[in-house]
Design a protein around this motif. Structure first.
Motif, short mmCIF file in Angstrom:
data_model
loop_
_atom_site.label_atom_id
_atom_site.label_comp_id
_atom_site.label_asym_id
_atom_site.label_seq_id
_atom_site.Cartn_x
_atom_site.Cartn_y
_atom_site.Cartn_z
N ALA A 386 -4.81 12.11 0.53
CA ALA A 386 -5.65 12.02 1.86
C ALA A 386 -6.00 10.78 2.30
N GLN A 387 -6.72 10.10 1.03
CA GLN A 387 -6.94 8.60 1.41
C GLN A 387 -5.95 7.74 1.87
N LEU A 388 -4.55 7.93 1.21
CA LEU A 388 -3.51 7.14 1.48
C LEU A 388 -3.03 7.70 2.81
N SER A 389 -2.89 9.01 3.12
CA SER A 389 -1.85 9.29 4.32
C SER A 389 -2.78 8.87 5.57
N GLU A 390 -3.91 8.72 5.80
CA GLU A 390 -4.54 8.31 6.91
C GLU A 390 -3.94 7.14 7.50
N PRO A 391 -3.98 5.84 6.67
CA PRO A 391 -3.31 4.69 7.21
C PRO A 391 -1.88 4.62 7.44
N LEU A 392 -1.16 5.54 7.04
CA LEU A 392 0.13 5.80 6.90
C LEU A 392 0.38 6.51 8.15
N LYS A 393 0.02 7.61 8.31
CA LYS A 393 -0.23 8.31 9.72
C LYS A 393 -0.22 7.31 10.83
N GLY A 396 2.78 5.77 11.96
CA GLY A 396 3.66 6.76 12.30
C GLY A 396 4.49 7.55 11.40
N ILE A 397 3.88 7.38 10.27
CA ILE A 397 4.53 8.04 9.12
C ILE A 397 4.15 9.53 9.07
N GLY A 399 4.78 14.14 8.30
CA GLY A 399 5.33 15.19 7.89
C GLY A 399 6.19 14.77 6.52
N ASP A 400 7.47 15.07 6.49
CA ASP A 400 8.10 15.04 5.01
C ASP A 400 8.25 13.83 4.56
N ALA A 401 7.94 12.79 5.37
CA ALA A 401 8.06 11.50 4.66
C ALA A 401 6.89 10.91 3.93
N LEU A 402 5.70 11.68 4.38
CA LEU A 402 4.39 11.33 3.76
C LEU A 402 4.32 11.42 2.16
N PRO A 403 4.51 12.59 1.55
CA PRO A 403 4.76 12.56 0.01
C PRO A 403 5.30 11.51 -0.49
N GLY A 404 6.51 11.24 -0.29
CA GLY A 404 7.61 10.07 -0.72
C GLY A 404 6.74 8.88 -0.80
N GLU A 405 6.27 8.72 0.80
CA GLU A 405 5.60 7.36 0.76
C GLU A 405 4.47 6.99 -0.01
N ILE A 406 3.69 8.17 -0.32
CA ILE A 406 2.28 8.14 -0.96
C ILE A 406 2.95 7.86 -2.57
N ALA A 442 -1.15 0.32 2.27
CA ALA A 442 -0.42 1.24 3.36
C ALA A 442 -0.12 0.98 4.63
N SER A 443 -0.98 0.19 5.04
CA SER A 443 -1.01 -0.31 6.45
C SER A 443 0.03 -1.15 6.79
N GLU A 444 0.78 -1.94 5.54
CA GLU A 444 1.70 -3.09 5.61
C GLU A 444 1.24 -4.19 6.38
N PRO A 445 -0.20 -4.56 5.88
CA PRO A 445 -0.89 -5.79 6.29
C PRO A 445 -0.28 -6.99 6.35
N ASP A 446 -0.52 -8.05 7.24
CA ASP A 446 -0.09 -9.21 6.95
C ASP A 446 -0.59 -10.01 5.93
#
Lengths: 547, 335
Positions: A386-393, A396-397, A399-406, A442-446
């Motif tokens: 949950a901590q990681l999915s918030e910045p991923l969402k 714009g990531i 649904g199904d892409a979330l677990p893989g990205e985490i 997770a936010s792909e920061p600069d």
């Protein structure tokens, strides 16, 4: 005072074991630890969090609660034996007469409700008249190097800096003329220069008063510099003990070797010289005359100076910069302004334009922050996923892409993807800090701002997290701004060092230059105060002179 | 952090040296604090009075409400003019404020006199009850809270904690009724109704104290446990401080701070709790007076009572704030 044989040990600890818990469910914490300390000698005890080093110290001091668990073995100072825990009067006399204790956090070890005078007087013999005790209290403050002792007597703990509070604490420990001084992480909460002053004071008092000092620390650098002999504690076992120089040069136990290695790798005294052929970097962040002035606290004194005072700085894309300074130097305020978490009072701040997403506050998404305290910077009620999915969402990531990205993020910070379902309380300190880093990534920061990312971690974990940050920086060509009070991790991570003091930049140069030929006297002082001189000297081809 | 920092601390923290106020220039925070609290209190009383006025004005002509159907229109108009309810609202408001400031309220319909005097008498009775209840409740709460921390017998501690919890769950009027039954029928030592002797105060005060004690006990227990876990308590033990001064100076005194804050908050709302208890024991306090006045539509008394209650509430709260501040070392000025 007993008559002590010329060279015989003063403090003897024989086969000390401590277990916690109810009698039917005991957890052993310390297993048969034995060592002794002569008068005027310093014995260092090194170990990680949970190794039982503090419990050992408290047991010797007679400060363990008599109701939690059991303690076996024999502790004696001279001819006097540590009394039974049940004998509260004898135990109090032991604490009062034989042992002085200094604690880790000087500001919380003083009662906030009582003045320095009250607390010192309380430590002095009650039979002495009050006026005489006040005089003695003033002398004690003088003795431990508290300036303007008469005025400080009426100060309250919150009015003292960390270093002054620790000196008051030492004065309290010395009030009854103990023969043994137990210093449990006496400088962990202090800035590096203050640490040096306090350790110097303990050394001086040890020599002048012939104290037997037990120096407890997680930092083998600190203990290695100061102790005549040292012991290494791991999971309650004394895995190694002996002459400091012998252990530092030829550690017998693999764990000791790892501790020394972790400290040496971080040693600030070595840094690769720049090759001179790096391509010029395009600027990513430009800061000009940035100033932050906090409103003064109501009802308190004059307007304070600016926290950050006309700072100008340019950071290139892909560059790794360390901002170094002590508490109150303005380094965190500067970092917070750079990331957009704090608004500057005046000055200009520009970030090179960048393609990609444009969320509500662009600057916050482009800069990510890794916090010092991995306990409070992760929401305890959220699982790692949950901590990681918030910045991923936010990116714009979903649904199904979330677990893989985490899973990919956890892999990147070298964590088992199975940990995704855990909660912060179920993770170790190092794992939590890795989650914090993954969350930032997770936010792909600069760029990444890491504010004291390892100062709350144990030595071995600390080396691992430093290595992780270094790898991420190289692999991702990420811009890294490292905020730290500790020059020793800088060489491993940063190409450039910015030294701050009183809200201003006093030195800004490549790491190699700063570490080998600092121009500002303040930087030199910071460098000299770094503990671990002996380890560095023993392991480097050009031994440093004894200081 | 560093109010007292000075050039000498440059030894360790040069950054703070320039940040310092020298001790001579350290001003007492008291005048500003007191002024702020008192002005705030006056503002709150003013606001409460204004609200009372608005509520009365919004319900329409009180004479008409009172006499509707019982008097002719001419009579109502005459009485309305006589009591000044036909004047512009702003004029009525200013007259109302003048009445409040001077304590001269219109005569009560039932008593026929300015109700300010009777209201003050009732206030005295209520305050006697409340203060006694706070003293009993706070002492009992402190003792119980302390015992739950120091006693090592798990059974006794759990019994005490359960008892506190149960006491908190019982509504005070029900406890009052139980006490009336107990002492009226089975064990007639204390009078169960009315006033006259100090003994009449015992049962209502005990009932109201039962409202105070559980909260105090629980907060004190938590605060004691927290204080015991603090470094400075360990440091005080390391000094070899004897048990009595150790507990008094380093544990109990430090743990009292949140209890005092809680008492400050409770003392105001306890006035409201007193109203229920007073009616159970027929104690002639403000509560009973107000309830009667509302039932009889005696506006003048209601206004006087509400104004007095508001003023008392605000005064108690401000006084409690000041006591909390006195006990806070942050507010101590150098001797």
């Amino acid at each position: 005072m007993d008559l002590i044989l010329e060279d015989g040990p003063l403090l003897r600890v024989e086969n000390l074991s401590v277990s916690f818990g109810r009698p039917d469910a005991l957890t052993p914490i310390v297993h048969g630890v034995s060592f002794d300390i002569r008068a005027g000698e310093c014995f260092g005890l090194v170990g990680e969090t949970g190794s039982g080093k503090s419990v050992t110290g408290l047991s010797i001091a007679g400060l363990r609660s008599p109701h939690s668990g059991i303690q076996t073995g024999r502790v004696s100072i001279g001819s006097r034996q540590l009394p039974e825990a049940r004998d509260t009067a004898a135990m109090r006399a032991w604490r009062r007469d034989e042992v002085g204790v200094i604690f880790q956090s000087p500001t919380t070890a003083l009662n906030p409700r009582l003045s320095v005078r009250e607390q010192l007087i309380e430590a002095l013999p009650r039979a002495t008249p009050r006026g005489e005790r006040t005089r003695q209290a003033r002398e004690l403050l003088d003795r431990v190097g508290v300036p303007r002792a008469t005025e400080r007597l009426d100060a309250f703990p919150r009015e003292l800096s960390g270093g002054l509070a620790q000196r008051v604490m030492i004065a309290m420990a010395l009030a009854r003329g103990p023969r043994v001084l137990i210093a449990d992480e006496p400088t962990t909460a202090l800035d590096v220069r203050v640490q040096r002053h306090i350790l110097d004071l303990i050394d001086e008092l040890r020599q002048d008063l012939g104290l037997a000092v037990l120096l407890i620390s997680h930092d083998i650098g600190v203990v290695g510099d100061r102790a005549d002999r040292l012991g290494v504690l791991r999971s309650g076992h004394l895995v190694e003990s002996g002459d400091t120089a012998r252990i530092l040069t030829a550690p017998a136990d693999p764990y000791t070797r790892a501790l020394i290695e972790a400290n040496r790798v971080e040693g600030a005294h070595t840094a690769a010289a720049p090759t001179g052929n790096e391509p010029p970097r395009e600027p990513l962040l430009e800061v000009r005359d940035l100033t932050k002035r906090f409103r003064r606290a109501p009802r308190r004194g004059p307007v304070p100076p600016a926290a950050v005072d006309s700072v100008s700085l340019s950071i290139g894309r892909g560059e790794s910069v360390a901002i170094v300074g002590e508490s109150g130097s303005g380094k965190t305020t500067l970092a917070r302004m750079i990331t957009g978490l704090t608004a500057p009072t005046s000055g200009a701040l520009s970030l090179a334009p960048q393609l990609g997403i444009a969320p509500a506050n662009p600057r916050i998404a482009r800069a990510q922050y890794v916090f010092q305290d991995q306990f409070s910077s992760l929401d305890p009620r959220w699982s790692v996923a949950a901590q990681l999915s918030e910045p991923l969402k936010n990116r714009g990531i979903s649904g199904d892409a979330l677990p893989g990205e985490i899973g990919r993020l956890l892999g990147e910070v070298a964590l088992d993807p199975a940990l995704a379902t855990r909660y912060p309380a179920q993770l170790s300190g190092g794992q939590r800090q890795r989650v914090g880093i993954a969350r930032a990534l997770a936010s792909e920061p600069d760029f990444l701002v890491a504010d004291e990312p390892v100062s709350a971690l144990d030595a071995l974990v600390r080396a691992e997290v430093v290595a992780l940050l270094d790898r991420l920086r190289r692999e991702r060509h990420m811009t890294l701004v490292l905020i730290t009070h500790d020059l020793s991790i800088v060489s491993a991570l940063s190409e450039r060092v910015v030294v701050m003091r009183d809200g201003r930049i006093v030195e800004d140069a490549p790491t190699h230059t700063v570490l080998t030929s600092p121009t500002h006297p303040y930087t030199r002082e910071l460098l000299e105060a770094i503990p671990g001189t002996r380890i560095a000297a023993l392991n480097s081809p050009h031994p440093l002179p004894e200081r | 952090m560093s109010v007292l920092e000075s050039p000498s601390s440059a030894l360790e923290t040069p950054g703070l040296a320039s940040n310092s106020a020298s001790p001579e220039r350290r001003r007492s925070p008291w005048p500003r604090f007191l002024l702020g609290r008192i002005l705030g209190g006056v503002g709150a009383v003013f606001g409460a009075c204004t609200l009372v006025f608005i509520m009365i004005a919004a319900t329409g002509n009180p004479i008409r409400l009172l006499l509707a159907g019982a008097a002719s229109d001419e009579e109502i108009a005459r009485l309305t003019a006589e009591h000044g309810y036909d004047r512009p609202v702003l004029v009525q408001y200013l007259v109302f404020l003048r009445d409040v400031a001077t304590g001269s309220f219109p005569p009560s319909l039932r008593m026929g006199v300015n109700p300010f005097g009777p209201v003050l008498t009732a206030l005295g009775n209520t305050l006697a009850l409340t203060i006694l209840a706070i003293i009993i409740g706070a002492l009992a709460g402190l003792v119980i809270g302390y015992l739950t921390v120091v006693l090592r017998n798990r059974f006794v501690v759990n019994a005490l904690l359960t008892g506190i919890f149960a006491l908190q769950a019982i509504p005070s009027f029900f406890l009052g009724i139980v006490l009336v039954l107990l002492f009226g029928l089975i064990l007639p030592i204390f009078p169960t109704s009315g006033s006259g002797t100090p003994l009449h105060l015992v049962l209502p005060a005990l009932t109201l104290a039962a409202v105070v004690a559980p909260g105090i006990a629980r907060v004190f227990r938590t605060s004691l446990l927290e204080t015991l876990g603090q470094d400075h308590v360990l440091a005080a033990r390391a000094k070899g401080t004897p048990a009595a001064p150790f507990l008094r100076r380093h544990v109990i005194a430090n743990a009292l701070a949140p209890v005092i804050s809680l008492l400050g908050v409770q003392s105001g709302s306890l006035l409201a709790g007193a109203i229920l208890v007073e009616s159970v024991f027929a104690w002639p306090g403000l509560g009973a007076l107000t309830v009667d006045a509302v039932t009889n539509q005696d506006y003048s008394v209601v206004i006087a009572a509400v104004v007095v209650i508001a003023t008392t509430f605000v005064t108690t709260t401000v006084l409690a704030d000041i006591v909390v501040a006195i006990l806070n070392p942050q507010f101590r000025v150098e001797r």
